[in-house]
Design an enzyme around this catalytic site. Structure first.
Site, PDB file in Angstrom:
ATOM      1  N   GLY A   1       0.756  -1.229   0.036  1.00 48.99           N
ATOM      2  CA  GLY A   1       0.116   0.089   0.112  1.00 48.99           C
ATOM      3  C   GLY A   1       0.580   1.183  -0.157  1.00 48.99           C
ATOM      4  O   GLY A   1       0.358   2.389  -0.500  1.00 48.99           O
TER       5      GLY A   1
ATOM      6  N   GLU B   1       4.454   3.944   5.956  1.00 49.01           N
ATOM      7  CA  GLU B   1       3.187   3.053   5.981  1.00 49.01           C
ATOM      8  C   GLU B   1       2.276   3.889   5.277  1.00 49.01           C
ATOM      9  O   GLU B   1       2.070   5.215   5.347  1.00 49.01           O
ATOM     10  CB  GLU B   1       2.815   2.778   7.290  1.00 49.01           C
ATOM     11  CG  GLU B   1       1.578   1.997   7.386  1.00 49.01           C
ATOM     12  CD  GLU B   1       1.602   0.759   6.903  1.00 49.01           C
ATOM     13  OE1 GLU B   1       1.732   0.557   5.711  1.00 49.01           O
ATOM     14  OE2 GLU B   1       1.358  -0.528   7.578  1.00 49.01           O
ATOM     15  N   ASP B   2       1.279   3.213   4.400  1.00 48.02           N
ATOM     16  CA  ASP B   2       0.066   4.013   4.023  1.00 48.02           C
ATOM     17  C   ASP B   2      -1.031   4.388   5.008  1.00 48.02           C
ATOM     18  O   ASP B   2      -1.375   5.570   4.949  1.00 48.02           O
ATOM     19  CB  ASP B   2      -0.628   3.095   2.885  1.00 48.02           C
ATOM     20  CG  ASP B   2      -1.133   1.809   3.305  1.00 48.02           C
ATOM     21  OD1 ASP B   2      -0.711   1.577   4.571  1.00 48.02           O
ATOM     22  OD2 ASP B   2      -1.427   1.003   2.546  1.00 48.02           O
TER      23      ASP B   2
ATOM     24  N   ASP C   1      -4.088   1.692  11.054  1.00 49.03           N
ATOM     25  CA  ASP C   1      -5.589   1.509  11.484  1.00 49.03           C
ATOM     26  C   ASP C   1      -5.497   0.890  13.000  1.00 49.03           C
ATOM     27  O   ASP C   1      -5.727   1.816  13.847  1.00 49.03           O
ATOM     28  CB  ASP C   1      -6.132   0.243  10.597  1.00 49.03           C
ATOM     29  CG  ASP C   1      -7.371   0.098  10.678  1.00 49.03           C
ATOM     30  OD1 ASP C   1      -8.218   0.864  10.930  1.00 49.03           O
ATOM     31  OD2 ASP C   1      -8.142  -1.149  10.455  1.00 49.03           O
TER      32      ASP C   1
ATOM     33  N   PHE D   1     -13.881   2.890   5.448  1.00 49.73           N
ATOM     34  CA  PHE D   1     -12.928   2.188   4.412  1.00 49.73           C
ATOM     35  C   PHE D   1     -12.430   3.301   3.251  1.00 49.73           C
ATOM     36  O   PHE D   1     -13.242   3.880   2.839  1.00 49.73           O
ATOM     37  CB  PHE D   1     -13.482   1.057   3.822  1.00 49.73           C
ATOM     38  CG  PHE D   1     -12.420   0.046   3.083  1.00 49.73           C
ATOM     39  CD1 PHE D   1     -11.389  -0.611   3.380  1.00 49.73           C
ATOM     40  CD2 PHE D   1     -12.710   0.346   1.756  1.00 49.73           C
ATOM     41  CE1 PHE D   1     -10.761  -1.469   2.702  1.00 49.73           C
ATOM     42  CE2 PHE D   1     -11.774  -0.350   0.775  1.00 49.73           C
ATOM     43  CZ  PHE D   1     -10.658  -1.085   1.417  1.00 49.73           C
TER      44      PHE D   1
ATOM     45  N   ARG E   1      -5.335   1.002  -6.679  1.00 43.07           N
ATOM     46  CA  ARG E   1      -4.341   1.629  -6.211  1.00 43.07           C
ATOM     47  C   ARG E   1      -3.803   2.662  -6.970  1.00 43.07           C
ATOM     48  O   ARG E   1      -3.004   3.763  -6.366  1.00 43.07           O
ATOM     49  CB  ARG E   1      -3.314   0.493  -6.236  1.00 43.07           C
ATOM     50  CG  ARG E   1      -3.411  -0.554  -5.253  1.00 43.07           C
ATOM     51  CD  ARG E   1      -2.053  -1.369  -4.980  1.00 43.07           C
ATOM     52  NE  ARG E   1      -2.126  -2.518  -4.252  1.00 43.07           N
ATOM     53  CZ  ARG E   1      -2.287  -2.981  -2.882  1.00 43.07           C
ATOM     54  NH1 ARG E   1      -2.429  -2.007  -2.338  1.00 43.07           N
ATOM     55  NH2 ARG E   1      -2.579  -3.971  -2.737  1.00 43.07           N
TER      56      ARG E   1
HETATM   57  P1  5GP Z   1      -3.524  -2.140  11.046  1.00 42.16           P
HETATM   58  O1  5GP Z   1      -2.558  -3.475  11.196  1.00 42.16           O
HETATM   59  O2  5GP Z   1      -2.752  -0.813  11.502  1.00 42.16           O
HETATM   60  O3  5GP Z   1      -4.766  -2.579  11.527  1.00 42.16           O
HETATM   61  O4  5GP Z   1      -3.666  -2.048   9.417  1.00 42.16           O
HETATM   62  C1  5GP Z   1      -2.590  -1.941   8.678  1.00 42.16           C
HETATM   63  C2  5GP Z   1      -3.025  -2.047   7.226  1.00 42.16           C
HETATM   64  O5  5GP Z   1      -4.392  -2.370   7.048  1.00 42.16           O
HETATM   65  C3  5GP Z   1      -2.524  -1.029   6.123  1.00 42.16           C
HETATM   66  O6  5GP Z   1      -1.136  -0.998   6.026  1.00 42.16           O
HETATM   67  C4  5GP Z   1      -3.502  -1.281   5.042  1.00 42.16           C
HETATM   68  O7  5GP Z   1      -3.115  -2.209   4.111  1.00 42.16           O
HETATM   69  C5  5GP Z   1      -4.921  -1.963   5.644  1.00 42.16           C
HETATM   70  N1  5GP Z   1      -6.003  -0.922   5.991  1.00 42.16           N
HETATM   71  C6  5GP Z   1      -6.464  -0.365   6.900  1.00 42.16           C
HETATM   72  N2  5GP Z   1      -7.392   0.424   6.798  1.00 42.16           N
HETATM   73  C7  5GP Z   1      -7.554   0.498   5.644  1.00 42.16           C
HETATM   74  C8  5GP Z   1      -8.474   1.029   4.694  1.00 42.16           C
HETATM   75  O8  5GP Z   1      -9.369   1.741   5.088  1.00 42.16           O
HETATM   76  N3  5GP Z   1      -8.327   0.883   3.308  1.00 42.16           N
HETATM   77  C9  5GP Z   1      -7.651  -0.035   2.880  1.00 42.16           C
HETATM   78  N4  5GP Z   1      -7.451  -0.030   1.417  1.00 42.16           N
HETATM   79  N5  5GP Z   1      -6.633  -0.691   3.532  1.00 42.16           N
HETATM   80  C10 5GP Z   1      -6.576  -0.395   4.812  1.00 42.16           C
END
Ligand code: 5GP
Length: 178
Positions: free
Chosen positions: A48, A102-103, A106, A155, A168
């Protein structure tokens, strides 16, 4: 506001291209100021963050190196659940300043796992740069050094982020229309 369909869902623009560009330039300038003389290693978490990383590092005004890593998640058969493995980082990080790119943060669990793995490699210091974060979803304490946008718990896709492998390449960030 522009809306689009990706697979079975509708999305509308929530962060236009101009705003993203401006904010990424600001982050790049801030990192340039704070890390000048450090020759940092930017470590982008695939998939991402590839577009954000490409734009961010071009706003960094000093010498640096760039690495890419990827996590693979395995469904554990035991009670520990998901086991995350790091693929693709062979670089010696000892004594180096690293910037994790990081993108989106979450729950923060991916970043926490990443931090723990990076600490084992004895860097001088670790900075975190994320384009986006969802503060309402955060489950762990994280010190995010550089954050582009704090967004609600919806999302999103575009600018590197996908929905089921698609979208993407969109220049803007889009939010799911519920
Ligand atoms: P975490 O471990 O912080 O819960 O999740 C991080 C990863 O979840 C991000 O790098 C991404 O790939 C994915 N992610 C979390 N929220 C979103 C979202 O709203 N859209 C998309 N496309 N990916 C997300």
């Amino acid at each position: 506001m522009k809306t689009i369909q990706v697979r079975d869902k509708m999305f509308r623009v929530s962060i236009p291209e101009t705003e993203i560009k401006q904010r990424v330039a600001e982050l790049g300038a801030q990192i340039s100021e704070e890390l000048k003389g450090e020759k940092p290693i930017f470590i982008a978490i695939l998939n991402g963050s590839f577009i954000f990383a490409a734009d961010l590092i071009r706003c960094f005004e000093h010498e640096c190196e760039v690495e890419f890593i990827k996590f693979s998640s395995y469904e554990g058969t035991d009670t520990t659940g998901d086991v995350k493995q790091l693929i693709g980082l062979n670089k010696d990080l000892t004594g180096r300043t690293i910037v994790i790119v990081e993108d989106i943060v979450d729950t923060g669990l991916t970043m926490k796992a990443m931090l723990e793995m990076m600490k084992e490699k004895n860097p001088k210091n670790i900075k975190i740069a994320t384009l986006l974060m969802k503060p309402e979803k955060l489950q762990v304490a994280l010190n995010i050094d550089y954050c582009g946008f704090r967004i609600p718990n919806d999302f999103i896709l575009g600018y590197g982020l996908d929905y089921d492998g698609e979208a993407r390449n969109l220049k803007e960030i889009y939010t799911l229309v519920k």
